[in-house]
Design an enzyme around this catalytic site. Structure first.
Site, short mmCIF file in Angstrom:
data_model
loop_
_atom_site.label_atom_id
_atom_site.label_comp_id
_atom_site.label_asym_id
_atom_site.label_seq_id
_atom_site.Cartn_x
_atom_site.Cartn_y
_atom_site.Cartn_z
N ASP A 66 36.94 20.24 35.99
CA ASP A 66 36.51 21.34 36.53
C ASP A 66 36.62 23.13 35.88
OD1 ASP A 66 37.54 22.93 37.96
OD2 ASP A 66 40.11 22.65 39.05
N SER A 145 23.58 36.57 38.96
CA SER A 145 22.64 36.93 40.10
C SER A 145 22.38 37.86 40.16
CB SER A 145 23.61 35.95 41.34
OG SER A 145 23.37 36.77 42.54
N TYR A 158 32.48 38.57 44.27
CA TYR A 158 30.98 37.42 43.82
C TYR A 158 30.34 38.41 43.00
CZ TYR A 158 27.23 34.37 43.73
OH TYR A 158 25.90 34.05 42.94
N LYS A 162 29.67 37.74 38.47
CA LYS A 162 28.63 37.98 37.86
C LYS A 162 28.35 39.47 36.44
CE LYS A 162 27.55 33.63 39.36
NZ LYS A 162 27.43 32.53 38.97
#
Length: 275
Positions: A66, A145, A158, A162
């Site tokens: 993890d 991304s 998100y 990134k």
């Protein structure tokens, strides 16, 4: 591409999707690869898949990990290093996404995405880079991304994770160049993996993605893996601190329209910032 025989790589998120495609590219070129992820059954299946294409001198391993746990990441780096005695390459492909308006996002949702996408990438870079310095040099690639440079409405955490990853990449590249370690990122666009399955399954969202891509098609994992392989290997020996898009030209336009999802999940008031 130059043979990578005798070199070792670690790939987090390597049990599926982009991470597994990167592992396949490296194994084909002779590198010994350790794939890391949270689900051992998935990792074991991926290891068997990789062994089919691996040469006799290629070692394929897995590590249950993890990335939000620094101890897990350190152990995965140790496992990868044991394959050949040194670690030259690392890909931070573990990641996750979510959707919520800024005004309605629970703190635990924010913490989870930052923990996986940014803190997890930091742990991976911290420990793999130290191993690469001991090996005399190496190359790290983080999977970013198009959400890093482009706003994606209702995907704020998100985007932040990134963008933070890319800031980490640039700073680490500046620090580690003197030790012979290169650090770069790639920015995939829409690639129908498990992570992006919901985006691909909604015709309205998929069509909007395609409308923002000059090349007019969604990507494949191999499109990303080919760029990652180039950035890892000696063919890119004078490239560091870069974030390179592989997105069909999507970065030239705008982020996707998922407003109808936000309205359906959170209501009109939250979507319009009236909470």
């Amino acid at each position: 591409m130059t043979s990578l025989t005798g070199h070792a790589a670690l790939i987090t998120g390597g049990g599926s999707g982009i991470g597994l495609a990167c592992a396949e590219a490296l194994v084909r070129d002779g590198a010994s690869v350790t794939i890391a992820g949270r689900t051992e059954d998935r990792l074991l299946g991926a290891v068997e898949q990789l062994k089919v294409i691996a040469g006799d001198d290629v070692d394929v391993r897995h590590a249950v990990c993890d990335v939000k746990s620094e101890d897990d990441v350190a152990a995965a780096v140790a496992t990868a290093t044991e394959a050949t005695g040194a670690l030259q390459y690392c890909v931070a492909a573990a990641g996750n996404g979510t959707l919520a308006p800024v005004v309605a996002m629970p703190a635990e949702q924010w913490d989870d995405i930052i923990g996986i996408n940014l803190t997890g990438a930091f742990f991976t870079l911290k420990h793999s880079a130290a191993a690469m310095v001991k090996a005399g040099g190496g190359s790290f690639v983080g999977i970013s991304s198009i959400a890093a440079p482009l706003t994606h409405r209702f995907m704020s955490v998100y985007c932040v994770s990134k963008a933070g990853l890319e800031a980490l990449i640039k700073t680490a590249a500046d620090e580690l160049g003197q030790a012979g370690v290169r650090v770069n990122a790639v920015r995939p666009g829409m690639v129908p993996t498990e992570l992006a399955a919901a985006l691909d399954a909604d015709p309205q969202v998929r069509d909007d993605y395609l409308a923002q891509m000059p090349l007019g098609r969604v990507g494949e994992t191999v499109d990303v893996a080919n760029l990652v392989r180039f950035l890892l290997g000696p063919e890119s020996s004078w490239i560091t601190g870069e974030a390179i898009g592989v997105d069909g030209g999507h970065h030239l336009r705008r982020g996707p329209d998922v407003e109808h999802w936000s309205r359906g999940l959170f209501g009109d008031d939250a979507t319009e910032g009236r909470v």
